[in-house]
Design a protein around this motif. Sequence first.
Motif, short mmCIF file in Angstrom:
data_model
loop_
_atom_site.label_atom_id
_atom_site.label_comp_id
_atom_site.label_asym_id
_atom_site.label_seq_id
_atom_site.Cartn_x
_atom_site.Cartn_y
_atom_site.Cartn_z
N ALA A 116 39.99 -7.33 -20.38
CA ALA A 116 41.16 -7.74 -21.17
C ALA A 116 42.30 -6.75 -20.94
O ALA A 116 43.47 -7.14 -20.83
N ALA A 117 41.97 -5.44 -20.85
CA ALA A 117 42.98 -4.42 -20.61
C ALA A 117 43.67 -4.66 -19.28
O ALA A 117 44.90 -4.63 -19.18
N LYS A 118 42.86 -4.94 -18.24
CA LYS A 118 43.42 -5.16 -16.92
C LYS A 118 44.33 -6.38 -16.91
O LYS A 118 45.44 -6.34 -16.36
N ALA A 119 43.89 -7.47 -17.54
CA ALA A 119 44.71 -8.69 -17.60
C ALA A 119 46.02 -8.41 -18.33
O ALA A 119 47.09 -8.83 -17.90
N GLY A 120 45.94 -7.66 -19.44
CA GLY A 120 47.14 -7.35 -20.22
C GLY A 120 48.13 -6.52 -19.41
O GLY A 120 49.33 -6.79 -19.42
N VAL A 121 47.61 -5.52 -18.69
CA VAL A 121 48.49 -4.63 -17.93
C VAL A 121 49.07 -5.37 -16.72
O VAL A 121 50.23 -5.14 -16.36
N GLU A 122 48.31 -6.29 -16.13
CA GLU A 122 48.87 -7.09 -15.02
C GLU A 122 50.02 -7.95 -15.52
O GLU A 122 51.04 -8.11 -14.83
N ASP A 123 49.88 -8.45 -16.75
CA ASP A 123 50.96 -9.23 -17.37
C ASP A 123 52.20 -8.33 -17.57
O ASP A 123 53.33 -8.72 -17.27
N MET A 124 51.96 -7.10 -18.06
CA MET A 124 53.07 -6.13 -18.23
C MET A 124 53.77 -5.85 -16.91
O MET A 124 55.00 -5.79 -16.84
N ALA A 125 52.96 -5.66 -15.85
CA ALA A 125 53.53 -5.33 -14.55
C ALA A 125 54.41 -6.46 -14.04
O ALA A 125 55.52 -6.24 -13.55
N LYS A 126 53.92 -7.71 -14.20
CA LYS A 126 54.70 -8.86 -13.73
C LYS A 126 55.96 -9.06 -14.56
O LYS A 126 57.00 -9.45 -14.04
N THR A 127 55.86 -8.77 -15.87
CA THR A 127 56.98 -9.02 -16.78
C THR A 127 58.06 -7.96 -16.67
O THR A 127 59.25 -8.26 -16.65
N LEU A 128 57.63 -6.69 -16.60
CA LEU A 128 58.60 -5.60 -16.74
C LEU A 128 58.52 -4.54 -15.65
O LEU A 128 59.54 -4.10 -15.12
N LEU A 129 57.30 -4.10 -15.33
CA LEU A 129 57.17 -2.85 -14.57
C LEU A 129 57.56 -3.01 -13.11
O LEU A 129 58.18 -2.12 -12.52
#
Lengths: 80, 80
Positions: free
Chosen positions: B53-66
Amino acid sequence: MKAIVTIMLKDGVLDPQGKAIGHALSNLGFGQVGDVRAGKIIEITLTETDPAAAKAGVEDMAKTLLANTVIESFKVEIAG
Amino acid sequence: MKAIVTIMLKDGVLDPQGKAIGHALSNLGFGQVGDVRAGKIIEITLTETDPAAAKAGVEDMAKTLLANTVIESFKVEIAG
């Protein structure tokens, strides 16, 4: 042979870029985010073929130019 | 739980920062240096305890903002 230098601010050194990223993520609704630290990564392709010599050379580069060792720490990895 | 996001310019995208570092290293006498690429690393501390779940969440962050996925690629690692 490729060397990867990872440069991060030392613990205790204020990281405004990381803080800004953390705030932006919170504002976007990512509630599970705690502390964020931002750093640099530098990939260097080398003609050197000996891993130990390559690592020593790149550590020298990091101390001389790539990292500000007063506030930053660095890590050198040799990848294939 | 800590996530490490590594963001690099995609192959073929001009990297002036990497080029500048390469030139500076050559000028300092580091002759064995070939291509240099510069990127970003972002360490995020998460309250999430499930690695997937952490990995999925951070991948979402990367696509959205990072990361700017037009010109940058990213990699997410979950570290303990």
